[in-house]
Design an enzyme around this catalytic site. Structure first.
Site, mmCIF file in Angstrom:
data_model
loop_
_atom_site.group_PDB
_atom_site.id
_atom_site.type_symbol
_atom_site.label_atom_id
_atom_site.label_comp_id
_atom_site.label_asym_id
_atom_site.label_seq_id
_atom_site.Cartn_x
_atom_site.Cartn_y
_atom_site.Cartn_z
ATOM 1 C CB THR A 82 22.297 36.276 52.924
ATOM 2 O OG1 THR A 82 21.578 37.256 53.666
ATOM 3 C CG2 THR A 82 22.597 35.091 53.813
ATOM 4 C CG ASP A 127 19.216 47.365 49.712
ATOM 5 O OD1 ASP A 127 18.111 47.266 49.159
ATOM 6 O OD2 ASP A 127 19.751 46.441 50.359
ATOM 7 C CG ASP A 146 11.269 49.358 52.400
ATOM 8 O OD1 ASP A 146 10.023 49.367 52.293
ATOM 9 O OD2 ASP A 146 11.898 48.431 52.929
ATOM 10 N N GLY A 188 18.392 37.802 55.152
ATOM 11 C CA GLY A 188 19.237 37.000 56.039
ATOM 12 C C GLY A 188 19.276 35.526 55.661
ATOM 13 C CG HIS A 236 14.115 43.502 48.346
ATOM 14 N ND1 HIS A 236 14.971 44.357 49.007
ATOM 15 C CD2 HIS A 236 13.624 44.207 47.299
ATOM 16 C CE1 HIS A 236 14.987 45.515 48.391
ATOM 17 N NE2 HIS A 236 14.176 45.467 47.344
ATOM 18 N N GLY A 237 15.537 39.686 49.389
ATOM 19 C CA GLY A 237 15.734 38.468 50.174
ATOM 20 C C GLY A 237 15.959 37.264 49.280
ATOM 21 C CB SER A 238 16.639 37.018 45.804
ATOM 22 O OG SER A 238 15.277 37.361 45.675
ATOM 23 C CB SER A 239 20.718 34.965 49.756
ATOM 24 O OG SER A 239 21.607 36.040 49.529
HETATM 25 P P1 13P Z 1 19.416 38.396 51.185
HETATM 26 O O1 13P Z 1 19.527 38.576 52.664
HETATM 27 O O2 13P Z 1 18.554 37.230 50.834
HETATM 28 O O3 13P Z 1 20.728 38.341 50.507
HETATM 29 O O4 13P Z 1 18.636 39.686 50.621
HETATM 30 C C1 13P Z 1 19.319 40.881 50.381
HETATM 31 C C2 13P Z 1 18.385 42.018 50.111
HETATM 32 O O5 13P Z 1 17.200 41.872 49.843
HETATM 33 C C3 13P Z 1 18.976 43.369 50.163
HETATM 34 O O6 13P Z 1 18.010 44.373 49.997
HETATM 35 O O1 G3H Z 2 18.535 44.820 53.286
HETATM 36 C C1 G3H Z 2 19.312 43.944 53.534
HETATM 37 C C2 G3H Z 2 20.698 43.884 53.064
HETATM 38 O O2 G3H Z 2 21.162 42.575 53.252
HETATM 39 C C3 G3H Z 2 21.577 44.897 53.745
HETATM 40 O O3 G3H Z 2 21.800 44.542 55.044
HETATM 41 O O4 G3H Z 2 21.263 46.554 56.400
HETATM 42 O O5 G3H Z 2 22.751 44.697 57.277
HETATM 43 O O6 G3H Z 2 23.562 46.268 55.502
HETATM 44 P P1 G3H Z 2 22.368 45.579 56.120
HETATM 45 ZN ZN ZN Z 3 16.071 43.926 50.733
#
Ligand code: 13P
Ligand code: G3H
Ligand code: ZN
Length: 349
Positions: free
Chosen positions: A269, A83, A105, A190, A223-226
């Site tokens: 998250t 990731d 990225d 987050g 991404h950021g899909s919580s």
């Molecule tokens: P969240 O913080 O929304 O779970 O996103 C996770 C993410 O995009 C990891 O790459």
């Molecule tokens: O990219 C975001 C993911 O939630 C991973 O987070 O870099 O704190 O392990 P992290």
């Molecule tokens: Zn991400």
């Protein structure tokens, strides 16, 4: 089943019209939670590790745990994904370890903070694609920049600062040959994504749909899909936590995305919230306990519950047995002989 190529997993998801959750891991309990959820729902799955996770757990521990997960669950297709790789070297080291997919990225410079130029992003992503495809490994690129900062990674600021431009998305896909494309539509990493339930002014599903119209066969990544559900926030706050009121990405918006080309959905998250809530509950209700298993077991179960729910909501549930793993060597041949295309289908404006 051995670890599978993420490209194969996403191509299959596109055929079936569903999305696949990509869940972050840092330790054994998180991997076990994901595998139990995948088994329970019969789902193919993407397991992913950030640079921070690789450092926290140490590469070899984490990778051997994933290998154990694959060995113990031969019926589940698993792709192991880096990731937010910040450089060619990070991606190369993941590939050499045996990861079957990497994210380069390049939307940010190597510091993981400063937005990179389009040309810089294309150059580094292309270099990773050449190296990875030669070895049968999948590449996810990112165009546009997410908001927020996670573990030092991210440009900070609002998710609206660098929304993806659909024309640039087309150009980027053509120039790099990536297998999957992460786009910025207003989300951030987050817990603190939105200050109220997001509408179209902050969560740009219209941009996602416009990109999908131009790139109808490209696997899009959110991404950021919580979803940052209120019940998970409440458990944490009920047992002494101090989360401020916040909103995530509603599941129905993700499902709209899936109907418009989203094949990979990143979730970290929500699992962090579930784990923390479960541990806080044990600490608060039974302060006399001190055996880590007394709180790690409920934490693992709480994460399994969230992951299984997402697998069902994203539509991957029930699809684990649809196909057999193509070996990574065969995938590499596919890239070489052109049977696995790296050029996107582009629709006119
Ligand atoms: P969240 O913080 O929304 O779970 O996103 C996770 C993410 O995009 C990891 O790459
Ligand atoms: O990219 C975001 C993911 O939630 C991973 O987070 O870099 O704190 O392990 P992290
Ligand atoms: Zn991400």
């Amino acid at each position: 089943m051995p670890l599978v190529s993420m490209r194969q997993l996403l191509d299959e998801a596109a055929k079936g019209g569903y999305g696949v959750g990509a869940f972050n891991v840092n330790d054994m309990e998180q991997i076990q939670a994901i595998m139990s959820a995948a088994k329970e729902t019969r789902s193919p799955v993407i397991v992913q590790a950030s640079r921070g996770a690789r450092q926290f757990a140490q590469d070899l521990y984490l990778f051997k745990l994933i290998q154990a997960a694959a060995e113990l669950n031969p019926e589940i297709p698993i792709a192991m994904h880096q990731d937010h790789g910040n450089s060619f070297e990070t991606c190369k080291s993941a590939i050499e370890l045996g990861y079957t997919s990497v994210m380069m990225d390049g939307s940010l410079k190597e510091d993981g903070k400063t937005p990179a130029s389009f040309a810089e992003n294309v150059a580094v992503t292309k270099k990773v694609v050449e190296f990875a495809h030669d070895r049968g490994v999948t590449v996810e690129g990112e165009i546009g920049v997410l908001g927020g900062v996670e573990d030092g990674h991210g440009a900070g600021g609002s998710g609206l600062d660098h929304i993806t431009d659909p024309d640039q998305a087309v150009e980027f896909a053509e120039l790099t040959g990536v297998d999957a494309l992460a786009i910025a539509i207003g989300t951030s990493h987050g817990a603190y994504k939105f200050t109220k339930k997001p509408d179209g002014s902050v969560l740009k599903m219209d941009v996602l749909i416009a990109i999908h119209k131009r790139l109808p066969n490209t696997h899009l990544v959110m991404h950021g899909s919580s979803s940052v559900p209120k019940d998970l926030q409440d458990v944490i706050n009920q047992y002494g936590g101090k989360l401020k009121e916040t909103w995530g990405v509603p599941v129905e918006e993700i499902q709209l995305g899936i109907r418009n080309g989203v094949r990979k959905i990143n979730v970290d998250t929500d699992n962090r919230l579930a784990i923390t809530g479960a541990i806080r509950k044990v600490f608060a209700e039974t302060p006399e306990k001190f055996d880590p298993r007394d709180y790690l077991k409920p934490a693992r179960e709480a994460m399994q519950k969230v992951v299984a729910q997402r697998m069902t909501q994203f539509g991957q549930a029930g699809h684990a047995g649809d196909y057999k793993a193509v070996s990574i060597a065969e995938i590499a041949k596919g890239y070489k002989d052109g049977s696995l295309s790296t050029q996107p289908l582009v629709a006119a404006k």
